[in-house]
Design a protein around this motif. Structure first.
Motif, short mmCIF file in Angstrom:
data_model
loop_
_atom_site.label_atom_id
_atom_site.label_comp_id
_atom_site.label_asym_id
_atom_site.label_seq_id
_atom_site.Cartn_x
_atom_site.Cartn_y
_atom_site.Cartn_z
N ALA A 216 -4.43 10.74 -41.77
CA ALA A 216 -3.18 10.32 -41.26
C ALA A 216 -3.54 9.70 -39.87
CB ALA A 216 -1.96 11.22 -41.49
N LEU A 217 -4.44 10.47 -38.93
CA LEU A 217 -4.64 10.11 -37.47
C LEU A 217 -5.33 8.73 -37.77
CD1 LEU A 217 -5.42 13.31 -35.85
CD2 LEU A 217 -3.50 11.98 -35.58
N SER A 218 -6.26 8.75 -38.59
CA SER A 218 -7.14 7.41 -38.52
C SER A 218 -6.19 6.26 -39.16
CB SER A 218 -8.21 7.74 -39.75
OG SER A 218 -8.67 6.75 -40.32
N ASP A 219 -5.40 6.41 -39.99
CA ASP A 219 -4.52 5.31 -40.27
C ASP A 219 -3.71 4.84 -38.95
OD1 ASP A 219 -5.01 5.73 -43.14
OD2 ASP A 219 -3.20 6.79 -43.48
N ILE A 220 -3.11 5.73 -38.11
CA ILE A 220 -2.40 5.25 -37.02
C ILE A 220 -3.46 4.64 -36.10
CG2 ILE A 220 -1.43 6.11 -34.70
CD1 ILE A 220 -0.45 8.57 -36.61
N ARG A 221 -4.65 5.09 -35.95
CA ARG A 221 -5.60 4.27 -34.93
C ARG A 221 -5.85 3.09 -35.61
NH1 ARG A 221 -7.92 7.23 -31.43
NH2 ARG A 221 -7.96 9.68 -31.34
N VAL A 222 -6.25 2.82 -36.87
CA VAL A 222 -6.43 1.66 -37.49
C VAL A 222 -5.44 0.51 -37.17
CG1 VAL A 222 -6.82 0.07 -39.58
CG2 VAL A 222 -7.95 2.37 -39.19
N ARG A 223 -4.04 1.06 -37.45
CA ARG A 223 -2.81 0.01 -37.15
C ARG A 223 -2.63 0.04 -35.67
NH1 ARG A 223 0.34 3.93 -40.50
NH2 ARG A 223 -0.52 3.35 -42.62
N ALA A 224 -3.24 0.59 -34.80
CA ALA A 224 -2.98 0.26 -33.47
C ALA A 224 -3.89 -0.71 -33.07
CB ALA A 224 -3.24 1.56 -32.36
N GLU A 225 -5.11 -0.62 -33.54
CA GLU A 225 -6.33 -1.92 -33.25
C GLU A 225 -5.66 -3.08 -34.11
OE1 GLU A 225 -9.50 0.31 -34.61
OE2 GLU A 225 -9.65 1.89 -33.13
N ALA A 226 -5.16 -3.03 -35.04
CA ALA A 226 -4.85 -4.29 -35.91
C ALA A 226 -3.80 -4.87 -35.06
CB ALA A 226 -4.45 -3.83 -37.15
N SER A 227 -2.81 -4.04 -34.65
CA SER A 227 -1.69 -4.77 -33.84
C SER A 227 -1.98 -5.36 -32.50
CB SER A 227 -0.42 -3.67 -33.58
OG SER A 227 0.03 -3.15 -35.08
N TYR A 228 -3.19 -4.85 -31.81
CA TYR A 228 -3.66 -5.05 -30.59
C TYR A 228 -3.46 -6.51 -30.34
CZ TYR A 228 -6.04 -5.13 -26.14
OH TYR A 228 -6.45 -5.43 -24.74
N PRO A 229 -3.20 -7.06 -29.07
CA PRO A 229 -2.37 -6.49 -28.05
C PRO A 229 -1.09 -6.20 -28.03
CG PRO A 229 -2.27 -8.90 -27.79
CD PRO A 229 -2.78 -8.74 -29.15
N TYR A 230 -0.53 -6.18 -29.22
CA TYR A 230 1.19 -5.58 -29.37
C TYR A 230 1.08 -4.29 -29.77
CZ TYR A 230 1.70 -10.86 -29.48
OH TYR A 230 1.95 -12.28 -29.31
N GLU A 231 2.33 -3.84 -29.45
CA GLU A 231 2.46 -2.25 -30.10
C GLU A 231 2.67 -2.19 -31.28
OE1 GLU A 231 5.04 0.32 -27.64
OE2 GLU A 231 4.40 -0.65 -26.07
N CYS A 232 2.05 -1.28 -32.03
CA CYS A 232 2.65 -0.72 -33.35
C CYS A 232 3.41 0.42 -33.26
CB CYS A 232 1.37 -0.68 -34.30
SG CYS A 232 0.50 1.04 -33.92
N CYS A 233 4.25 0.56 -34.27
CA CYS A 233 4.90 1.85 -34.48
C CYS A 233 5.16 2.15 -35.93
CB CYS A 233 6.47 1.43 -33.91
SG CYS A 233 7.44 0.09 -34.49
N GLY A 234 5.70 3.24 -36.18
CA GLY A 234 5.73 3.93 -37.56
C GLY A 234 6.36 5.16 -37.34
N ALA A 235 6.78 5.77 -38.68
CA ALA A 235 7.27 7.09 -38.69
C ALA A 235 6.36 7.99 -39.27
CB ALA A 235 8.84 6.85 -39.65
N LEU A 236 6.55 9.39 -38.94
CA LEU A 236 5.88 10.27 -39.71
C LEU A 236 6.60 11.10 -40.61
CD1 LEU A 236 4.51 11.75 -36.06
CD2 LEU A 236 3.48 10.16 -37.61
N LEU A 237 6.02 11.20 -41.83
CA LEU A 237 6.91 11.58 -42.88
C LEU A 237 6.28 13.22 -43.38
CD1 LEU A 237 7.66 8.82 -45.30
CD2 LEU A 237 8.82 9.16 -42.87
N GLY A 238 7.27 14.07 -43.34
CA GLY A 238 6.77 15.46 -43.81
C GLY A 238 7.66 16.57 -43.77
N ALA A 239 7.28 17.67 -43.18
CA ALA A 239 8.23 18.93 -43.13
C ALA A 239 8.36 19.70 -41.98
CB ALA A 239 7.86 19.77 -44.29
N ILE A 240 9.54 19.90 -41.76
CA ILE A 240 9.69 20.75 -40.26
C ILE A 240 10.02 22.33 -40.59
CG2 ILE A 240 11.13 20.94 -38.36
CD1 ILE A 240 11.89 17.99 -38.46
N ASP A 241 9.13 23.02 -40.21
CA ASP A 241 9.58 24.56 -40.27
C ASP A 241 9.89 24.98 -38.77
OD1 ASP A 241 9.39 27.35 -39.90
OD2 ASP A 241 7.45 27.45 -40.74
N GLU A 242 11.09 25.16 -38.66
CA GLU A 242 11.70 25.38 -37.20
C GLU A 242 11.27 26.78 -36.68
OE1 GLU A 242 15.85 25.44 -37.00
OE2 GLU A 242 15.96 23.46 -37.37
N GLY A 243 10.70 27.52 -37.29
CA GLY A 243 9.87 28.58 -36.82
C GLY A 243 11.03 29.75 -36.68
#
Ligand SMILES: [Zn+2]
Lengths: 174, 91
Positions: free
Chosen positions: A8-35
């Motif tokens: 997932a981290l590598s996906d974000i890096r790939v998109r950041a590079e593909a969008s350059y010089p523009y900003e890329c953005c997206g959502a992180l989907l998953g689950a929250i454990d409030e602790g």
């Protein structure tokens, strides 16, 4: 804390590079454990957000600002939320890139953030003629909205595909 | 009473609820009812001057109140009112 797989981290890096010089953005989907630990106002302070997948979102900033802004319109938020819920996931945060800058949040980032979400920022710059992602950090806004503090990132295995609903019949006899 | 939908990041300020029934004939009254009960939630969606933060949107049904009458947008008892953040940032 943010838990996220290397893929997932590598996906974000790939998109950041593909969008350059523009900003890329997206959502992180998953689950929250409030602790279980809360501050004196009863708010969670040791939540764990686990990313199952990332969802790229088209940056709707005006063209002249694409180099230093990202905007996810409310309709896009609603669509991302629907996409998450269809997979029995929640939005646990967002990511964006900082072309030719560090992975630290700007004052503008802080003013437009909400607590209880993770905000990944990845730096990206040209190296030997090609865009290369650099440092990647995750940030969490304090409940009083004053401090955008770095949160630890814990690497997890890529989530396995869901259990098949129909299982293969087990061999009988023996 | 109108049903108010709370985004996940704001639920810790509303006793973890995703939906809350609130009283109010318009968005302002509905949000006031909500934030009187949950002042910590109010601090996230309203700025120091009491205005809705720029990146916080409110939808009544499928309509953004920015394209209707803003906080004065009427709310009917069977309406769904959603707090929807626009996510923004940059450098
Ligand atoms: Zn930024």
């Amino acid at each position: 804390m943010l838990q996220i797989s290397a893929s997932a981290l590598s996906d974000i890096r790939v998109r950041a590079e593909a969008s350059y010089p523009y900003e890329c953005c997206g959502a992180l989907l998953g689950a929250i454990d409030e602790g279980s630990v809360t501050d004196e106002a009863g708010q969670p302070i040791n939540a764990v957000r686990r990313v199952v997948e990332t969802l790229p979102i088209v940056n709707e900033a005006e063209v002249a600002r694409l180099i230093d802004r990202f905007v996810i319109e409310p309709e896009q938020y609603l669509a991302a939320d629907r996409a998450a819920r269809a997979k029995h996931l929640d939005i646990v945060g967002f990511y964006h890139s900082h072309p030719n800058d560090t992975s630290r949040p700007s004052e503008f980032d802080r003013e437009h953030a909400l607590p209880n979400w993770s905000y990944i920022i990845v730096a990206v710059a040209k190296e030997d003629g090609a865009p290369r992602s650099g440092t990647l950090q995750s940030w969490e806004l304090s409940h009083d909205r004053e401090v955008f503090a770095e949160e630890p990132i814990e690497a997890i295995e890529s989530p396995e595909s869901p259990e098949p609903i129909i299982e293969a019949p087990s061999p009988k006899g023996n | 009473m109108p049903n108010l939908l709370i985004p996940i990041a704001l639920r810790p300020y509303a006793d973890r609820q995703a939906e809350i029934e609130v009283d109010g004939a318009n968005v302002r009254a509905a949000l006031e009812a909500l934030t009187t009960t949950y002042p910590q939630l109010g601090a996230q969606i309203f700025d120091e001057t009491g205005e809705l933060r720029g990146f916080i949107n409110v939808f009544v049904g499928s309509d953004n109140i920015k394209t209707a009458d803003g906080l004065d947008t009427a709310v009917k008892p069977d309406d769904e009112v959603a707090i929807v953040p626009a996510i923004a940032g940059g450098m």
